[in-house]
Design an enzyme around this catalytic site. Sequence first.
Site, mmCIF file in Angstrom:
data_model
loop_
_atom_site.group_PDB
_atom_site.id
_atom_site.type_symbol
_atom_site.label_atom_id
_atom_site.label_comp_id
_atom_site.label_asym_id
_atom_site.label_seq_id
_atom_site.Cartn_x
_atom_site.Cartn_y
_atom_site.Cartn_z
ATOM 1 N N HIS A 12 49.548 39.808 30.357
ATOM 2 C CA HIS A 12 49.335 40.270 31.740
ATOM 3 C C HIS A 12 49.604 39.090 32.663
ATOM 4 O O HIS A 12 48.743 38.226 32.834
ATOM 5 C CB HIS A 12 47.906 40.790 31.925
ATOM 6 C CG HIS A 12 47.676 41.422 33.260
ATOM 7 N ND1 HIS A 12 47.119 42.670 33.421
ATOM 8 C CD2 HIS A 12 47.938 40.969 34.511
ATOM 9 C CE1 HIS A 12 47.049 42.960 34.718
ATOM 10 N NE2 HIS A 12 47.536 41.935 35.398
ATOM 11 N N HIS A 14 51.558 37.590 36.417
ATOM 12 C CA HIS A 14 52.253 37.784 37.689
ATOM 13 C C HIS A 14 53.144 36.572 37.952
ATOM 14 O O HIS A 14 52.636 35.454 38.112
ATOM 15 C CB HIS A 14 51.245 37.972 38.820
ATOM 16 C CG HIS A 14 50.398 39.199 38.648
ATOM 17 N ND1 HIS A 14 50.790 40.444 39.082
ATOM 18 C CD2 HIS A 14 49.208 39.371 38.028
ATOM 19 C CE1 HIS A 14 49.869 41.341 38.748
ATOM 20 N NE2 HIS A 14 48.891 40.718 38.114
ATOM 21 N N ARG A 16 55.700 36.804 40.389
ATOM 22 C CA ARG A 16 56.224 36.905 41.748
ATOM 23 C C ARG A 16 57.750 36.807 41.756
ATOM 24 O O ARG A 16 58.399 37.128 40.745
ATOM 25 C CB ARG A 16 55.592 35.836 42.645
ATOM 26 C CG ARG A 16 54.076 35.688 42.537
ATOM 27 C CD ARG A 16 53.296 36.946 42.801
ATOM 28 N NE ARG A 16 51.873 36.626 43.006
ATOM 29 C CZ ARG A 16 50.899 37.476 42.790
ATOM 30 N NH1 ARG A 16 51.182 38.698 42.374
ATOM 31 N NH2 ARG A 16 49.636 37.126 42.984
ATOM 32 N N HIS A 131 45.507 49.184 36.038
ATOM 33 C CA HIS A 131 44.461 48.436 36.743
ATOM 34 C C HIS A 131 43.354 49.440 36.988
ATOM 35 O O HIS A 131 43.437 50.259 37.907
ATOM 36 C CB HIS A 131 44.994 47.879 38.065
ATOM 37 C CG HIS A 131 43.929 47.129 38.833
ATOM 38 N ND1 HIS A 131 43.995 45.785 39.077
ATOM 39 C CD2 HIS A 131 42.769 47.549 39.388
ATOM 40 C CE1 HIS A 131 42.913 45.411 39.761
ATOM 41 N NE2 HIS A 131 42.157 46.462 39.951
ATOM 42 N N HIS A 165 42.853 43.673 32.139
ATOM 43 C CA HIS A 165 41.842 42.730 32.627
ATOM 44 C C HIS A 165 40.448 43.343 32.698
ATOM 45 O O HIS A 165 39.840 43.394 33.757
ATOM 46 C CB HIS A 165 42.244 42.091 33.964
ATOM 47 C CG HIS A 165 42.787 43.021 35.025
ATOM 48 N ND1 HIS A 165 42.211 44.241 35.314
ATOM 49 C CD2 HIS A 165 43.839 42.904 35.856
ATOM 50 C CE1 HIS A 165 42.890 44.818 36.272
ATOM 51 N NE2 HIS A 165 43.893 44.034 36.623
ATOM 52 N N ASP A 237 46.364 37.417 33.564
ATOM 53 C CA ASP A 237 46.325 37.872 34.946
ATOM 54 C C ASP A 237 46.459 36.670 35.891
ATOM 55 O O ASP A 237 45.883 36.651 36.989
ATOM 56 C CB ASP A 237 45.079 38.678 35.279
ATOM 57 C CG ASP A 237 45.299 39.510 36.544
ATOM 58 O OD1 ASP A 237 44.302 39.983 37.130
ATOM 59 O OD2 ASP A 237 46.466 39.657 36.975
ATOM 60 N N ALA A 253 43.434 38.129 46.549
ATOM 61 C CA ALA A 253 42.772 38.208 45.237
ATOM 62 C C ALA A 253 43.728 37.701 44.168
ATOM 63 O O ALA A 253 44.874 38.169 44.077
ATOM 64 C CB ALA A 253 42.373 39.647 44.942
HETATM 65 N N1 LIG Z 1 44.123 40.241 39.843
HETATM 66 C C1 LIG Z 1 44.221 39.936 41.101
HETATM 67 O O1 LIG Z 1 43.214 39.609 41.734
HETATM 68 N N2 LIG Z 1 45.428 39.979 41.729
HETATM 69 C C2 LIG Z 1 46.689 40.372 41.122
HETATM 70 C C3 LIG Z 1 46.816 41.871 41.007
HETATM 71 C C4 LIG Z 1 45.966 42.433 39.896
HETATM 72 O O2 LIG Z 1 46.138 42.029 38.748
HETATM 73 O O3 LIG Z 1 45.088 43.243 40.186
HETATM 74 C C5 LIG Z 1 47.822 39.856 41.991
HETATM 75 O O4 LIG Z 1 48.973 40.277 41.742
HETATM 76 O O5 LIG Z 1 47.550 39.044 42.876
HETATM 77 ZN ZN LIG Z 2 47.328 41.578 37.367
HETATM 78 ZN ZN LIG Z 3 45.114 44.275 38.261
#
Ligand SMILES: NC(=O)N[C@@H](CC(=O)O)C(=O)O
Ligand SMILES: [Zn+2]
Ligand SMILES: [Zn+2]
Length: 334
Positions: A12, A14, A16, A131, A165, A237, A253
């Site tokens: 999991h 991110h 970007r 999610h 998560h 995450d 977040a």
């Molecule tokens: N986990 C988070 O707080 N943020 C994640 C999105 C997600 O995984 O919910 C993000 O892409 O910023």
């Molecule tokens: Zn995420």
């Molecule tokens: Zn998420």
Amino acid sequence: MQLQLTSPLDMHLHLREGAMLDLVAPLSARDFAGAVVMPNLVPPVDNLERLAAYTAAVRQATQDHPFAPYMTLFFREYDQATLEAARPHIIGMKLYPEGVTTNSAGGVRDLAAIAPTLELMQHLGIPLLVHGESHGFVLDREAEFLPVYDRLARQFPRLTIVMEHITTAAALDLLDQHPNLYATVTLHHLLITLDDVAGGLLQPHLFCKPIAKRPEDRAALRAAALRAHPKLMFGSDSAPHPLNRKEAAGCAAGVFSAPVILPLLAEFFADHDALPHLQTFVSDTARSVYGVNPPQTTITLAREPWTVPEAYGNVVPFYAGRTLPWQVVERAYA
Ligand SMILES: NC(=O)N[C@@H](CC(=O)O)C(=O)O
Ligand SMILES: [Zn+2]
Ligand SMILES: [Zn+2]
């Protein structure tokens, strides 16, 4: 004392795009042989052209390391032709309920109206990654979503469903009730509680969704991770945001953990006399759940202290500035 891990996987992540992708992708690819790359960009990765372009961009940004990007599509009610065309290029579809987290405005509004797409996904063998949060009180959102997981797991018994998560003991209980339910857990939800986020001065770099919960929830997650629960995969995450979006009123977040994951997982498992389970937790479970066969890498960690940089570019990492007892000392790529 040394420890070797084979092909760690982050299920999991991110990454970007653009400059942020170029900054953070190598920080994952150097330690992980593969990762599930999330589609919540702006706009989302919700069509085949954007999927192909994003996959190429991720491969480009991780080209200095053997790294398998396991791509995802942003859940929409795609038709069969689109799903069939996407299937060879994705590991699953990521469902965001509308507005629950970063870049999820285009998410699903009515979870009772998506059965036809789930039917197609079950038929085509495309996993559903979720999610799982409601729009209720912030501490109750995951618990309030569990009945949705329960209903989906019963309604689509041959659909692989991954609770992303997870942060609660209740989610772990549900995990054991349905054979087609799986989960990922982050590093930070094994280490922190809501007290670390907001018990003293508010810590923006520990704020994420789902928000860190109570000590008893963390204890349940810890027990399951330390014994390498066969359906609980590691998924960081890691969610980078620029400094000015984190240290702000209206803080975004996300916890950016990519650079410190393996040292902190080694410390956590070593401190709980569970190092023999780390390989399974951080790689083998994901390989058996998804049937992936990542590049062969060997990451060696040693119990030698290092201090986490205060920032990587304009992004502040989890445990910034802290001195950690374990560090990666060698990265061997077959
Ligand atoms: N986990 C988070 O707080 N943020 C994640 C999105 C997600 O995984 O919910 C993000 O892409 O910023
Ligand atoms: Zn995420
Ligand atoms: Zn998420």
